[in-house]
Design a protein around this motif. Structure first.
Motif, PDB file in Angstrom:
ATOM      1  N   ASN A 201       0.795  -1.224   0.000  1.00  0.00           N
ATOM      2  CA  ASN A 201       0.000   0.000   0.000  1.00  0.00           C
ATOM      3  C   ASN A 201       0.831   1.279   0.000  1.00  0.00           C
ATOM      4  O   ASN A 201       0.488   2.236  -0.713  1.00  0.00           O
ATOM      5  CB  ASN A 201      -0.964  -0.033   1.194  1.00  0.00           C
TER       6      ASN A 201
ATOM      7  N   ASP B  84      -7.987  -4.496  -1.536  1.00  0.00           N
ATOM      8  CA  ASP B  84      -8.438  -3.147  -1.216  1.00  0.00           C
ATOM      9  C   ASP B  84      -9.361  -2.563  -2.274  1.00  0.00           C
ATOM     10  O   ASP B  84     -10.562  -2.416  -2.058  1.00  0.00           O
ATOM     11  CB  ASP B  84      -7.205  -2.258  -1.012  1.00  0.00           C
TER      12      ASP B  84
ATOM     13  N   SER C 131     -11.239   7.446   1.560  1.00  0.00           N
ATOM     14  CA  SER C 131     -10.452   6.594   0.677  1.00  0.00           C
ATOM     15  C   SER C 131     -10.997   6.735  -0.734  1.00  0.00           C
ATOM     16  O   SER C 131     -12.213   6.820  -0.932  1.00  0.00           O
ATOM     17  CB  SER C 131     -10.546   5.141   1.136  1.00  0.00           C
TER      18      SER C 131
ATOM     19  N   THR D 100     -13.815   0.678   1.111  1.00  0.00           N
ATOM     20  CA  THR D 100     -13.213  -0.633   1.316  1.00  0.00           C
ATOM     21  C   THR D 100     -14.219  -1.696   1.723  1.00  0.00           C
ATOM     22  O   THR D 100     -14.204  -2.812   1.199  1.00  0.00           O
ATOM     23  CB  THR D 100     -12.095  -0.536   2.372  1.00  0.00           C
TER      24      THR D 100
ATOM     25  N   ARG E   7     -11.000  -1.217  10.598  1.00  0.00           N
ATOM     26  CA  ARG E   7      -9.847  -0.317  10.497  1.00  0.00           C
ATOM     27  C   ARG E   7      -9.795   0.514  11.763  1.00  0.00           C
ATOM     28  O   ARG E   7     -10.803   1.070  12.196  1.00  0.00           O
ATOM     29  CB  ARG E   7      -9.973   0.584   9.269  1.00  0.00           C
TER      30      ARG E   7
ATOM     31  N   ASN F  78      -2.778  -0.603   8.346  1.00  0.00           N
ATOM     32  CA  ASN F  78      -2.519  -1.962   7.884  1.00  0.00           C
ATOM     33  C   ASN F  78      -1.587  -2.655   8.878  1.00  0.00           C
ATOM     34  O   ASN F  78      -1.876  -2.690  10.058  1.00  0.00           O
ATOM     35  CB  ASN F  78      -1.995  -1.934   6.453  1.00  0.00           C
TER      36      ASN F  78
END
Length: 738
Positions: A107, A138, A180, A299, A603, A609
């Motif tokens: 990422n 993702d 995102s 996501t 998350r 991550n």
């Protein structure tokens, strides 16, 4: 030496918030938010501020490391490392060809332009047959949906937050993720602003997330988003709420889409989604009749069994109601530096131009599902993966059935990692090469910068020299190519830029990623055209405005015909892949008697991550990984808050602490991702490892999402078992190093 203040921006996630670095004698002292940044205006999340821990981490790899036979590492010189890598890679190429070589991009590589660009040229030059990325865990399903809708995979519409009256969010938690595929550094203020001006924010999620708690929450069952979106469109068409003028002017296939949705009335989908039919009907009517409205998913919407279909239907709802390409709706991506435009023209952002050796999956940008890596290594035959480069990635913690990948890595003839740490993946590598942090390199924003309601550009220069022997990844690939007698520019990968490149080479100019980006900047829509356009952007102007330049208060609208690359310039609402995918609904596995619950991921605000658990700032407060379980499910399984649970799927099992919480409805369990540290060089992360949730997920080809090869990480069927004998209590952290 006096401490200096240097202006930069964060490159951990998509908001790219402005930062001020305090530097003394070539070392970073601290980071703080940049109050003069036009977009973030003094805001930055805890991860950005805590990056000083990463920059100065004593566990950071700062010299090339070579793996010894006993599994330990010894420092070597760059020349020793690259000479041996070149020799061993050359042997693989000579015996097996480029089809046996691969690359995995993690990422962080999406937040700088140089590493992925130059490594991509290198892989193209040797004819590498195995390209993988974190995108298949993702966002690749979002890219494929865009390719089917618009003909351009990189054309990702985004919500016009400052001007919308109705925001419908599916599988997104921006108060934690900060947005995102959307650049909104002050997203908390943007969401509050919608309600303040009389609008609504609807959050559809199986979990009562931080964002859902602040706005209107619609609880949905995991992995049922496709049924929900089809039922919303069903109401729009059945009640004649669609915008016929927009559909006629800008789309093809609207009647086919209407027919597809006809079989999914809310009364029928309620049993799958858990959302009562009256709620769905009210949502559809309110969305379609709002002055401005936009549907947005991220996501959580991408990681189920039908992630591409869900992303497609989100845009279809915007399109059918006339909210695509209009103020307050979904705006089309708008590039300041036209990297994606040239990539589309060169074919770099391809879809379904070739298929994977295992499973026959279509490529997405030339890459294949990372879930297949283990089988690609262990399955013999032509094209077997034998040499792998891993950039800024830790796939052993991020791909499904990660134990299989970890076991397979030892069968590679060559494994090379470019990273900041010794992690769970590269502890198996032949070489770990020290990479630079974002504070040690120049940058211009590339991926996702085009998804911003305000047209904006900021350049960054290194704020500190590279620590130790760290080198930018692009230089490593250039050096490796030179040792192997290869020219990175002897391919057609940069065909749209060939004239410019030839012009530069004739003048003896070394072609670097920075020069290439500066060239694209100057010939782009806001560039100075090398002096032909007065007031246009060039490197000197960006240096004169280190906090960044606002080029337009609002991203443009009315550009759909330019953005769509399908013949006729119209959005395709009924490509055959989507028609077939709707027909497959109902075949997706759900719960069973043996596995009666569905697991989803979480998350966390202080995690990124798998790579920021070594920061003392972020690990304060005795942080631990805990599975969220509804009280009724906990009682049925004999679980107590703070106890331990064994979560079992058809693929594997994990044990971790339980948090009994009504933030989830019955039948759903939520587990934070990115944990499971077990070895490598990051001592603080290892001290409180947690477990790897991807041991529950499957890497079998038949268990991956069909259209994009996405890993299915949400809606995983599991059961809960109490752990009767408590595990030994792990060592608690403090803010100091162990």
């Amino acid at each position: 030496m006096t401490a200096e203040k240097k202006i930069t921006y964060c490159r951990i996630c998509e908001p790219l918030c402005g930062l001020i670095a305090t530097v003394e004698d070539g070392r970073l002292l601290s980071l703080r938010p940049d109050k003069d940044h036009p977009l973030s205006q003094g805001r930055a999340c805890p991860k950005g501020i805590a990056f000083s821990d990463v920059q100065n981490d004593p566990d950071r790899v700062l010299q090339p490391l070579r793996r010894r036979p006993d599994g330990s590492f010894a420092t070597v010189s760059w020349d020793e490392a690259l000479d041996d890598i070149a020799t061993r890679l050359g042997s693989v190429l000579a015996e097996h060809g480029g089809g046996a070589v691969g690359e995995y991009l993690g990422n962080p590589s999406a937040f700088g332009y140089a590493a992925s660009l130059w490594s991509g040229l290198f892989m193209k030059r040797i004819g590498a047959g195995h390209l993988y990325s974190a995108g298949s865990q993702d966002i690749n399903s979002r890219y494929v949906a865009s390719k089917l809708l618009y003909g351009a995979a990189t054309q990702i519409p985004f919500p016009d937050l400052p001007r919308t009256d109705f925001l419908f969010m599916l599988g997104a938690n921006p108060l934690v993720s900060h947005g995102s595929a959307l650049r909104a550094p002050r997203v908390k203020d943007d969401l509050a602003g919608i309600v303040k001006r009389g609008g609504r924010v609807i959050v559809v999620d199986p979990r009562h997330t931080e964002t859902a708690a602040a706005y209107e929450h619609v609880a949905v069952r995991p992995d049922s988003d496709a049924w929900l979106m089809l039922s919303l469109l069903n109401v729009v068409f059945a009640e004649n709420l669609q915008d016929n003028l927009a559909l006629t002017a800008h789309t093809v296939g609207a009647e086919t889409l209407r027919a597809l949705c006809a079989d999914f009335p809310p009364e029928d989908t309620a049993i799958r989604t858990g959302i009562p039919a009256p709620t769905v009907r009210a949502l559809a009517r309110d969305f379609a009749t709002a002055r401005t409205a936009v549907a947005y998913g991220r996501t959580g919407a991408c990681l189920g069994h039908h992630g591409t279909l869900v992303s497609f239907l989100i845009d279809a709802l915007n399109t059918a109601t006339g909210n695509l390409d209009r103020p307050g709706g979904a705006l089309m991506s708008h590039q300041v530096i036209p990297v994606e435009q040239f990539g589309e023209k060169s074919g770099a952002f391809s879809y379904d131009t070739k298929t994977s050796r295992i499973g026959g999956f279509p490529d997405v940008f030339g890459s294949f599902p990372a879930a297949l890596m283990a089988d690609e290594i262990t399955t013999g035959g032509k094209g077997q993966l034998r040499a792998l480069f891993v950039l800024a990635g830790n796939p052993v913690l991020s791909v499904p059935n990660s134990a299989a990948l970890e076991s397979a890595l030892g069968e590679l003839d060559l494994l090379v990692s470019l990273d900041l740490y010794v992690n769970e993946t590269n502890r198996h590598a032949d070489y770990i090469l020290p990479a630079t942090t974002f504070l040690e390199r120049d940058d211009l924003p590339m991926a996702y910068a085009a998804c911003c309601p305000t047209v904006f550009l900021q350049a960054a220069e290194p704020v500190v020299p590279a620590y130790g022997q760290a080198r930018p990844e692009w230089e490593v690939f250039e050096d490796l190519a030179e040792r192997m007698g290869l020219s990175l520019f002897a391919t057609g990968a940069l065909a749209p830029l060939n004239a410019v490149l030839r012009w530069l080479r004739r003048r003896g100019v070394r072609i670097t990623p920075q020069r290439m980006m500066h060239t694209l900047l100057r010939i782009g829509p806001y560039g100075d055209r090398f002096g032909l356009r007065r007031g246009g952007l060039n490197p000197a102007r960006l240096r004169a405005h280190p906090h960044g330049v606002v080029l337009a208060e609002h991203a443009p609208h009315g550009v759909l015909a330019e953005a769509v690359t399908h013949p006729g310039g119209k959005v395709d609402l009924a490509p055959p892949q989507i028609v077939n995918e709707v027909a497959r609904l109902g075949t997706a596995p759900g719960t069973t008697v043996d596995f009666p619950l569905l697991a989803i991921g979480i998350r966390e605000l202080r995690s990124q991550n798998s790579w920021m658990h070594n920061s003392p700032i972020l690990m304060k407060g005795n942080r631990t990984q805990r599975a969220r379980v509804n009280p009724s499910d906990a009682a049925a399984a004999g679980l107590a808050d703070g106890g331990r649970v064994r979560v079992v799927s058809a693929t594997g099992a994990i044990e971790l602490e339980v948090l009994v919480s009504d933030e989830l409805g019955p039948g759903t369990i939520a587990i934070p991702q990115g944990w499971g540290h077990r070895g490598g060089g990051w001592r603080l992360a290892n001290a409180h490892a947690g477990v790897n949730v991807n041991e529950l997920t499957s890497n079998r080809p038949e268990d991956l999402e069909a259209l994009a090869g996405m890993s299915v990480l949400n809606g995983v069927a599991v059961r809960l078992e109490p752990v009767r004998q408590p595990a030994e209590s792990p060592a608690r952290y403090s803010a100091s190093r162990p």
